[in-house]
Write an enzyme that holds these catalytic residues in place. Structure first.
Site, PDB file in Angstrom:
ATOM      1  N   HIS A  76      -1.221  50.468  27.286  1.00  0.00           N
ATOM      2  CA  HIS A  76      -0.286  51.272  27.825  1.00  0.00           C
ATOM      3  C   HIS A  76       0.584  51.812  26.537  1.00  0.00           C
ATOM      4  O   HIS A  76       1.010  53.082  26.558  1.00  0.00           O
ATOM      5  CB  HIS A  76       0.762  50.622  28.676  1.00  0.00           C
ATOM      6  CG  HIS A  76       0.219  49.948  29.902  1.00  0.00           C
ATOM      7  ND1 HIS A  76       0.099  48.759  30.169  1.00  0.00           N
ATOM      8  CD2 HIS A  76      -0.065  50.896  31.032  1.00  0.00           C
ATOM      9  CE1 HIS A  76      -0.431  48.678  31.509  1.00  0.00           C
ATOM     10  NE2 HIS A  76      -0.487  49.992  31.924  1.00  0.00           N
TER      11      HIS A  76
ATOM     12  N   SER B  83      -4.391  44.984  32.702  1.00  0.00           N
ATOM     13  CA  SER B  83      -2.930  44.170  33.409  1.00  0.00           C
ATOM     14  C   SER B  83      -3.785  42.836  34.081  1.00  0.00           C
ATOM     15  O   SER B  83      -3.176  41.821  34.131  1.00  0.00           O
ATOM     16  CB  SER B  83      -2.081  44.795  34.173  1.00  0.00           C
ATOM     17  OG  SER B  83      -1.622  45.800  33.552  1.00  0.00           O
TER      18      SER B  83
ATOM     19  N   GLU C 299      -8.551  56.519  29.935  1.00  0.00           N
ATOM     20  CA  GLU C 299      -9.794  56.480  30.616  1.00  0.00           C
ATOM     21  C   GLU C 299     -10.561  55.160  30.869  1.00  0.00           C
ATOM     22  O   GLU C 299     -11.633  55.208  31.327  1.00  0.00           O
ATOM     23  CB  GLU C 299     -10.747  56.852  29.242  1.00  0.00           C
ATOM     24  CG  GLU C 299     -10.412  58.278  28.718  1.00  0.00           C
ATOM     25  CD  GLU C 299     -11.552  58.873  27.384  1.00  0.00           C
ATOM     26  OE1 GLU C 299     -12.166  57.927  26.881  1.00  0.00           O
ATOM     27  OE2 GLU C 299     -11.245  59.962  27.083  1.00  0.00           O
TER      28      GLU C 299
END
Ligand code: PAF
Length: 282
Positions: free
Chosen positions: A35, A185, A147
């Protein structure tokens, strides 16, 4: 300084104060270095960066991990600050869906029913619906998507094109651990042993990419990827390993292609993909 707002009213006020171009990074929180790369790309390409943090119930099936999905707002805010985000929008479910779950949802078309959509019915209806809402609420010039979720990125691009949404979608390459594991995550669900098993996904992609770089044809590329998957640390249950063209249409024979994999490792479903170039064959 990074402002935090929760309600759509406060978002509207804060958004009105942002002059120049705005880039949005949409997330479900539990932010990691992947992120952070999205945030930095946004920082470089837009005058202001808005981050959304919202675990969207619409995109979770009844037996999926909505309840246990990691919620780590404090550390997420720290990452947003470090990456120079101007504004974080972290609404509650009631803020996002004040009238309850929407009965009108975006239909992703046939691609939304394939690959991830086959295993997760309704997933992309939920993703595109919330992405569209967040685009309306944040009104960005640019929106950045990883991506790593290549099918999501492809469908968001199609949605923006098909529905004339005035936002440019920017795809950002996947960030990997040194041993090849794609950051996600959901990696935090993996035990140390499962993490080792999870490496079979990226190993399969690497083997396919090496075969393509050697000039192998599509069949041989896919076979090399399968062999690598099968010879990795046992324990991963393959959902799909497919070779498509760069727009996720089947049957590439030459040119830009995408190799995509999904597998279960214990209770965790992982996905990964890689871009490659297929040499023309007579
Ligand atoms: O990729 C994600 O984290 C989510 O699917 C998104 C785009 C934030 C929509 O909930």
């Amino acid at each position: 300084m990074t402002d935090l707002v929760h309600s759509r009213e406060d978002l509207a006020k804060a958004r009105a104060g942002l002059t120049g171009t705005v880039g949005v990074v949409m997330t479900m929180g539990a932010l990691h270095a992947g992120h952070e790369t999205l945030l930095r790309a946004a920082r470089e390409q837009a005058d202001h960066v808005v981050v959304t943090i919202f675990v969207n119930p619409l995109q979770f099936g009844p037996n999926e991990d909505f309840d246990r999905y990691p919620r780590t707002l404090e550390s997420d805010l720290e990452i947003c600050r470090r990456a120079g985000a101007d504004l974080v929008f972290a609404p509650s479910v009631a803020d996002m869906y004040p009238n309850g779950q929407p009965t009108v949802r975006l239909h992703p078309g046939p691609l939304g029913e394939d690959l991830e959509g086959l295993s997760r019915p309704g997933f992309f209806h939920g993703v595109l619906t919330v992405v569209m809402k967040l685009l309306q609420l944040t009104r960005p010039d640019l929106a950045f998507f990883g991506e790593k979720d290549y099918q999501q990125l492809t469908l968001v691009r199609r949605m923006v094109r098909d529905l004339d949404v005035p936002t440019r979608i920017v795809g950002v390459p996947t960030v990997r651990e040194p041993d090849g594991l794609a950051l996600s995550s959901r990696n935090r669900y993996l035990s140390a042993a499962e993490r080792q098993v999870a490496l079979t996904l990226s190993a399969a992609l690497r083997a396919g990419a090496s075969a393509a770089a050697r000039g192998d044809d599509a069949g041989a590329v896919l076979a090399a990827a399968h062999r690598a998957f099968d010879s990795g640390t046992p324990g991963a249950r393959l959902d799909y390993l497919v070779l498509t063209d760069a727009d996720l249409e089947p049957g590439p024979v030459a040119g830009p292609a995408r190799l995509l994999v999904a597998a279960w490792v214990g209770d965790t479903r992982l996905i990964d993909n890689i871009g490659l170039e297929l040499a023309p064959h007579a």
